[in-house]
Motif scaffolding. Structure first.
Motif, PDB file in Angstrom:
ATOM      1  N   MET B 151      -0.382   5.008  -7.529  1.00 49.58           N
ATOM      2  CA  MET B 151       0.947   4.391  -7.079  1.00 49.58           C
ATOM      3  C   MET B 151       2.106   5.433  -7.151  1.00 49.58           C
ATOM      4  SD  MET B 151       0.920   0.354  -8.138  1.00 49.58           S
ATOM      5  CE  MET B 151      -0.764  -0.710  -8.567  1.00 49.58           C
ATOM      6  N   CYS B 152       2.902   5.361  -6.157  1.00 48.77           N
ATOM      7  CA  CYS B 152       4.128   6.170  -6.065  1.00 48.77           C
ATOM      8  C   CYS B 152       5.090   5.700  -7.112  1.00 48.77           C
ATOM      9  CB  CYS B 152       4.690   6.158  -4.658  1.00 48.77           C
ATOM     10  SG  CYS B 152       6.009   7.946  -4.650  1.00 48.77           S
ATOM     11  N   LEU B 153       5.742   6.371  -7.957  1.00 50.79           N
ATOM     12  CA  LEU B 153       6.680   6.010  -9.006  1.00 50.79           C
ATOM     13  C   LEU B 153       7.992   7.099  -8.737  1.00 50.79           C
ATOM     14  CD1 LEU B 153       5.024   4.922 -12.291  1.00 50.79           C
ATOM     15  CD2 LEU B 153       6.002   3.343 -10.519  1.00 50.79           C
ATOM     16  N   GLU B 154       8.232   7.413  -7.730  1.00 51.44           N
ATOM     17  CA  GLU B 154       9.340   8.011  -7.289  1.00 51.44           C
ATOM     18  C   GLU B 154      10.000   7.889  -6.010  1.00 51.44           C
ATOM     19  OE1 GLU B 154      12.835   9.221  -8.005  1.00 51.44           O
ATOM     20  OE2 GLU B 154      11.658  10.197  -9.575  1.00 51.44           O
ATOM     21  N   TYR B 155      11.109   7.105  -5.754  1.00 52.42           N
ATOM     22  CA  TYR B 155      11.547   6.775  -4.411  1.00 52.42           C
ATOM     23  C   TYR B 155      11.459   7.925  -3.309  1.00 52.42           C
ATOM     24  CZ  TYR B 155      14.437   4.895  -0.798  1.00 52.42           C
ATOM     25  OH  TYR B 155      14.800   4.701   0.622  1.00 52.42           O
ATOM     26  N   CYS B 156      10.750   7.693  -2.453  1.00 54.70           N
ATOM     27  CA  CYS B 156      10.647   8.786  -1.233  1.00 54.70           C
ATOM     28  C   CYS B 156      10.607   8.375   0.174  1.00 54.70           C
ATOM     29  CB  CYS B 156       9.125   9.157  -1.308  1.00 54.70           C
ATOM     30  SG  CYS B 156       7.741   7.947  -1.244  1.00 54.70           S
ATOM     31  N   GLY B 157      11.524   7.077   0.302  1.00 59.09           N
ATOM     32  CA  GLY B 157      11.825   6.634   1.737  1.00 59.09           C
ATOM     33  C   GLY B 157      11.205   5.363   1.874  1.00 59.09           C
ATOM     34  N   LEU B 158      10.929   5.160   3.241  1.00 58.90           N
ATOM     35  CA  LEU B 158      10.521   3.829   3.846  1.00 58.90           C
ATOM     36  C   LEU B 158       9.472   3.083   3.411  1.00 58.90           C
ATOM     37  CD1 LEU B 158      11.658   1.780   5.973  1.00 58.90           C
ATOM     38  CD2 LEU B 158      10.522   2.999   7.661  1.00 58.90           C
ATOM     39  N   VAL B 159       8.458   3.947   3.176  1.00 55.74           N
ATOM     40  CA  VAL B 159       7.094   3.237   2.640  1.00 55.74           C
ATOM     41  C   VAL B 159       6.612   3.754   1.011  1.00 55.74           C
ATOM     42  CG1 VAL B 159       4.723   2.667   3.507  1.00 55.74           C
ATOM     43  CG2 VAL B 159       6.376   3.413   5.122  1.00 55.74           C
ATOM     44  N   HIS B 160       7.764   3.770   0.359  1.00 58.13           N
ATOM     45  CA  HIS B 160       7.508   4.203  -0.958  1.00 58.13           C
ATOM     46  C   HIS B 160       6.435   3.191  -1.526  1.00 58.13           C
ATOM     47  CE1 HIS B 160       8.417   4.923  -5.041  1.00 58.13           C
ATOM     48  NE2 HIS B 160       8.887   3.915  -5.296  1.00 58.13           N
ATOM     49  N   HIS B 161       6.698   1.849  -1.334  1.00 54.93           N
ATOM     50  CA  HIS B 161       5.768   0.959  -1.884  1.00 54.93           C
ATOM     51  C   HIS B 161       4.412   0.873  -1.377  1.00 54.93           C
ATOM     52  CE1 HIS B 161       7.586  -0.710   1.623  1.00 54.93           C
ATOM     53  NE2 HIS B 161       6.300  -1.447   1.565  1.00 54.93           N
ATOM     54  N   GLY B 162       4.045   1.499  -0.220  1.00 51.58           N
ATOM     55  CA  GLY B 162       2.900   1.764   0.385  1.00 51.58           C
ATOM     56  C   GLY B 162       2.112   2.837   0.030  1.00 51.58           C
ATOM     57  N   MET B 163       2.583   3.882  -0.706  1.00 49.96           N
ATOM     58  CA  MET B 163       2.032   4.935  -1.214  1.00 49.96           C
ATOM     59  C   MET B 163       0.809   4.813  -2.126  1.00 49.96           C
ATOM     60  SD  MET B 163       4.305   8.408  -1.207  1.00 49.96           S
ATOM     61  CE  MET B 163       2.923   9.497  -1.712  1.00 49.96           C
ATOM     62  N   LEU B 164      -0.510   4.416  -1.728  1.00 50.20           N
ATOM     63  CA  LEU B 164      -1.499   3.720  -2.641  1.00 50.20           C
ATOM     64  C   LEU B 164      -2.667   4.496  -2.233  1.00 50.20           C
ATOM     65  CD1 LEU B 164      -0.893  -0.027  -2.426  1.00 50.20           C
ATOM     66  CD2 LEU B 164       0.263   1.513  -3.864  1.00 50.20           C
ATOM     67  N   ALA B 165      -3.481   4.790  -3.456  1.00 48.34           N
ATOM     68  CA  ALA B 165      -4.744   5.544  -3.166  1.00 48.34           C
ATOM     69  C   ALA B 165      -5.658   4.785  -4.305  1.00 48.34           C
ATOM     70  CB  ALA B 165      -4.424   7.062  -3.285  1.00 48.34           C
ATOM     71  N   ALA B 166      -6.825   5.104  -4.336  1.00 51.26           N
ATOM     72  CA  ALA B 166      -8.170   4.482  -5.172  1.00 51.26           C
ATOM     73  C   ALA B 166      -8.903   5.627  -5.661  1.00 51.26           C
ATOM     74  CB  ALA B 166      -8.768   3.539  -4.461  1.00 51.26           C
ATOM     75  N   LEU B 167      -9.007   5.603  -7.116  1.00 49.92           N
ATOM     76  CA  LEU B 167      -9.980   6.369  -7.639  1.00 49.92           C
ATOM     77  C   LEU B 167     -11.356   5.560  -8.221  1.00 49.92           C
ATOM     78  CD1 LEU B 167      -7.647   8.901  -9.519  1.00 49.92           C
ATOM     79  CD2 LEU B 167      -8.333   9.297  -7.501  1.00 49.92           C
ATOM     80  N   SER B 168     -12.332   6.163  -7.918  1.00 48.56           N
ATOM     81  CA  SER B 168     -13.544   5.268  -8.377  1.00 48.56           C
ATOM     82  C   SER B 168     -14.254   5.965  -9.488  1.00 48.56           C
ATOM     83  CB  SER B 168     -14.483   5.128  -7.134  1.00 48.56           C
ATOM     84  OG  SER B 168     -15.654   4.612  -7.459  1.00 48.56           O
ATOM     85  N   VAL B 169     -14.324   5.492 -10.559  1.00 50.67           N
ATOM     86  CA  VAL B 169     -15.027   5.773 -11.726  1.00 50.67           C
ATOM     87  C   VAL B 169     -16.232   5.083 -12.104  1.00 50.67           C
ATOM     88  CG1 VAL B 169     -15.019   6.467 -14.364  1.00 50.67           C
ATOM     89  CG2 VAL B 169     -12.790   6.501 -12.655  1.00 50.67           C
ATOM     90  N   THR B 170     -17.210   5.706 -11.948  1.00 49.66           N
ATOM     91  CA  THR B 170     -18.504   5.180 -12.418  1.00 49.66           C
ATOM     92  C   THR B 170     -19.128   5.607 -13.608  1.00 49.66           C
ATOM     93  OG1 THR B 170     -19.692   7.054 -11.325  1.00 49.66           O
ATOM     94  CG2 THR B 170     -19.399   4.976  -9.985  1.00 49.66           C
ATOM     95  N   ASP B 171     -20.087   4.422 -14.381  1.00 49.36           N
ATOM     96  CA  ASP B 171     -20.857   4.415 -15.414  1.00 49.36           C
ATOM     97  C   ASP B 171     -21.703   5.990 -15.687  1.00 49.36           C
ATOM     98  OD1 ASP B 171     -22.419   4.446 -17.961  1.00 49.36           O
ATOM     99  OD2 ASP B 171     -21.722   2.222 -17.984  1.00 49.36           O
ATOM    100  N   ALA B 172     -21.452   6.816 -16.408  1.00 44.98           N
ATOM    101  CA  ALA B 172     -22.091   7.944 -16.448  1.00 44.98           C
ATOM    102  C   ALA B 172     -23.485   7.649 -16.376  1.00 44.98           C
ATOM    103  CB  ALA B 172     -21.875   8.982 -17.720  1.00 44.98           C
ATOM    104  N   ARG B 173     -24.060   6.638 -16.941  1.00 42.39           N
ATOM    105  CA  ARG B 173     -25.489   6.438 -16.650  1.00 42.39           C
ATOM    106  C   ARG B 173     -26.108   5.964 -15.499  1.00 42.39           C
ATOM    107  NH1 ARG B 173     -25.308   1.824 -21.630  1.00 42.39           N
ATOM    108  NH2 ARG B 173     -23.363   1.745 -20.090  1.00 42.39           N
ATOM    109  N   GLU B 174     -25.194   5.413 -14.611  1.00 40.60           N
ATOM    110  CA  GLU B 174     -25.391   5.062 -13.145  1.00 40.60           C
ATOM    111  C   GLU B 174     -25.676   6.257 -12.343  1.00 40.60           C
ATOM    112  OE1 GLU B 174     -22.777   2.496 -11.521  1.00 40.60           O
ATOM    113  OE2 GLU B 174     -22.644   0.951 -13.527  1.00 40.60           O
ATOM    114  N   THR B 175     -25.057   7.465 -12.831  1.00 42.04           N
ATOM    115  CA  THR B 175     -25.199   8.820 -11.923  1.00 42.04           C
ATOM    116  C   THR B 175     -26.417   9.452 -12.405  1.00 42.04           C
ATOM    117  OG1 THR B 175     -23.831   9.884 -13.419  1.00 42.04           O
ATOM    118  CG2 THR B 175     -22.709   8.643 -11.582  1.00 42.04           C
ATOM    119  N   LEU B 176     -27.162   9.009 -13.294  1.00 37.81           N
ATOM    120  CA  LEU B 176     -28.284   9.836 -13.830  1.00 37.81           C
ATOM    121  C   LEU B 176     -29.355   9.660 -12.752  1.00 37.81           C
ATOM    122  CD1 LEU B 176     -28.484   9.241 -17.411  1.00 37.81           C
ATOM    123  CD2 LEU B 176     -27.698  11.372 -16.499  1.00 37.81           C
TER     124      LEU B 176
END
Lengths: 477, 176
Positions: B151-176
């Motif tokens: 999330m964005c935590l510095e005011y940056c203009g009109l869509v400040h609250h909409g600056m979102l992204a996702a990071l996916s973290v999987t269990d290390a065992r699942e990736t084997l």
């Protein structure tokens, strides 16, 4: 001295002080309404157009900071002019520049969608992503510069008058009594406070004026680039000092008025002088605590920001709050809405420093910075501390026939609702709710609703008090 | 206990203490006593308070300044470039494994933004400013699998609250 049976204060404020305070009443009430509308939007109770949330936020921020300076200047002028010869013309000039500046500050938001926040962080004013025209930002910043020039004139005149009476700023800060063996009476509390404020605010205003001018040049000529980190340092140096100075100006009301209600003198002694002298230095160099998440800054500046945070406000705060409590304790204080607000202001300032210092700790700032914890701590200072000083001053000098039940109800409503309102911000910050978001996630609506309810009560109490003070001040004036 | 919980506990306990002190003084204010009997005791108390605050001035920084977030800890990390824009995040890698140490190199293409990593309960875990002309490096280790939000935590203009992204973290065992 025994507890007073009646309050005698022959120092009637002159008409221009009331003009200042009439403006304070109107602007504070209006900006509170803006704040309440934003909070209702965050609670999901009303649907604000996006642009309007951020425009209201910008007007609320710059309006409240500016009017805090106006109220502080009026109080300082009133008490400082009891001891030194201040220029009424400069006092009026500051007000006129403020009014012209206010039109230029608010106009671009009302008519031109400007929403750069009161912090005008470079390069947002000139780079809005299409929301507003660069000219709107230039007009807004010109208004800010005009307001700054007015305050600069005010503080320079204070300096002139203090130097004429005391010979040097050191004498006015009580150095002969603090560092020497002078047997002369130390300067009055208002002179010490006024001297400290003029030193820190002149430095802060010069920093602010410099970055405002650079920003305007950048707007007019986009090829002119400013280092964003340098700009941020200059902005926070100015902003931090200016808003803190509003409290240091206004606290003179506590020093000068509380003794009248308790029948006990406020003595300026070495401890008092040492506290104000230490804070003079610390308030200027503490601003890096606003930049703890700017990792590009040298680490020593971050450490300085944290360490000085622990010492910045404490000397004056401890001396003032402790002094006030000592004055009140078993004094038979005459309780009125005025003395009640003066005591509330001491609570607001003392308690507000706790979440502030917590946020000034790097380990906490890493997860609290720019969450609603931040508006939580500064609303604590401003709603319960600073505005209470304004009410204490205005009620004292407009008392006329005295208190009524309505005044006391308003006082207690304001105190309890103000505490609830600020604690709702802190609780939201603890839940990691970001500050300055127009639209909140649904799970954050509840705490915003709590804040809105308390905020509405604060607005009602404020409107009631402003109207009552206005009616009585007219008859007194 | 999380940092947020500790900060909140300290702050609200402090505020409650101040409420208590002021209410106590208010309650006793009508019980008049001569000022020259009240003042010496108060000044003695103030001196004690001063020494407590002075001790805190040294002790608290000594305790809290030991682990600063500013320098990467030397652990071998996955380097991820982050560029903030009005109003979106450009992130060079968004999938990680639990236990992975990541060095985010955060900059901005336009105005100031705030790069904040939230867990799946919407609690801030770490943050750094994103600023034009600078690259701020923040080291972060994903301890648990799940979806993390930016999330964005510095005011940056009109869509400040909409600056979102996702990071996916999987269990290390699942990736084997």
């Amino acid at each position: 001295m025994a507890a007073p049976t009646s309050i005698q204060d022959p120092r009637r404020p002159e008409a221009w002080v009331w003009v200042y305070f009439a403006t304070v009443g109107i602007v504070v009430a209006l900006m509170m309404v803006f704040g309440l509308v934003m909070r209702l939007g965050q609670a999901g109770l009303i649907e604000l157009p996006l642009t309007w949330f951020y425009q209201l936020m910008t007007m609320h921020g710059v309006g409240m900071v500016g009017i805090s300076g106006v109220g502080g200047a009026a109080i300082l002028y009133h008490f400082l002019s009891q001891h030194v010869e201040l220029s009424r013309k400069i006092f009026i000039a500051n007000f006129v520049l403020f009014l012209i500046g206010a039109v230029l500050l608010l106009g671009p938001s009302l008519l031109g969608s400007y929403a750069g926040a009161w912090t005008f962080l470079y390069p947002l004013p000139q780079n809005s992503g299409g929301q507003w025209a660069p000219s709107a930002a230039a007009i807004h910043l010109t208004g800010l510069a005009l307001v700054g020039v007015g305050f600069l004139l005010f503080h320079l005149d204070n300096a002139r008058a203090i130097l004429a009476r005391y010979g040097s700023l050191g004498n006015a800060l009580g150095w002969p009594q603090l560092f020497g063996n002078s047997s002369e009476e130390p300067p009055p509390a208002s002179v010490v406070a006024g001297t400290m404020v003029l030193i820190v605010n002149i430095l802060g205003l010069v920093s602010g004026a410099s970055i405002i001018v650079l920003s305007i040049v950048g707007i007019l000529n986009p090829s002119f680039e400013i280092d964003a980190l340098l700009a941020k340092n200059m902005i926070y140096m100015f902003g931090h000092v200016f808003i803190n100075a509003t409290i240091y100006m206004s606290v003179t009301a506590v020093y000068e008025l509380l003794p009248l209600y308790t029948g006990r003198p406020w003595k300026v002694n070495k401890v008092f002088l040492a506290a104000w002298n230490i804070s003079t230095i610390f308030v200027v160099i503490v601003y890096p605590h606003h930049l703890l998440m700017d990792f590009a800054q040298p680490t020593w500046l971050h450490v300085l920001g944290q360490v000085i945070s622990y010492g910045s406000g404490f000397p004056v705060l401890v001396v003032t709050a402790f002094g006030a409590l000592t004055l009140i304790h078993r004094s038979g204080i005459r309780w009125t809405a005025a003395s009640g607000f003066l005591v509330l202001s001491m609570f607001g300032w003392s308690a507000g420093v706790i979440p502030a210092v917590v946020d000034g700790t790097i380990a906490a700032n890493q997860v609290m910075h720019n969450t609603q914890w931040v508006p939580g701590h500064f609303h604590f200072y401003l709603v319960l501390g600073l505005v209470s000083m304004f009410f204490g001053f205005a009620l004292h000098y407009s008392r006329g026939t005295g208190d009524s039940a309505a005044d006391r109800v308003a006082l207690w409503t304001y105190a309890i609702a103000g505490l609830g309102f600020t604690c709702a911000f802190l609780a939201a910050g603890a839940q990691s709710v970001p500050r300055r978001w127009a639209i909140h996630l649904e799970e954050w609506h509840g705490i915003a609703l709590v804040g809105s309810v308390f905020g509405a009560l604060v607005v009602v109490a404020t409107l009631l008090l402003v109207v009552r003070i206005a009616v009585r001040a007219r008859s007194v004036a | 206990m999380t940092i947020q919980a500790t900060a909140t506990l300290i702050s609200f306990a402090g505020i409650a203490l101040m409420v208590g002190i002021f209410l106590f003084v208010l309650a006793r204010s009508g019980d008049e006593a001569a000022y020259d009997t009240v003042q010496p005791r108060a000044y003695s108390l103030r001196k004690q308070l001063f020494f407590i605050l002075l001790a805190g001035f040294f002790i608290v920084p000594a305790l809290t300044l030991r682990h600063l977030p500013y320098s990467p800890d030397g652990v071998e990390s996955t380097v991820v470039d982050v560029t903030a824009h009005q109003w979106r995040w450009e992130i060079s890698q968004t999938d990680f494994t639990a236990g992975e140490s990541v060095l985010f190199r955060v900059g901005s293409a336009d105005v100031n933004h705030g790069f904040a990593i939230y867990d799946d309960t919407n609690r801030v875990l770490a943050q750094v400013q994103a600023m034009p002309g600078y690259v701020n490096e923040i080291a972060f280790k994903f301890d648990d699998p799940g979806t993390y939000r930016i999330m964005c935590l510095e005011y940056c203009g009109l869509v400040h609250h909409g600056m979102l992204a996702a990071l996916s973290v999987t269990d290390a065992r699942e990736t084997l």
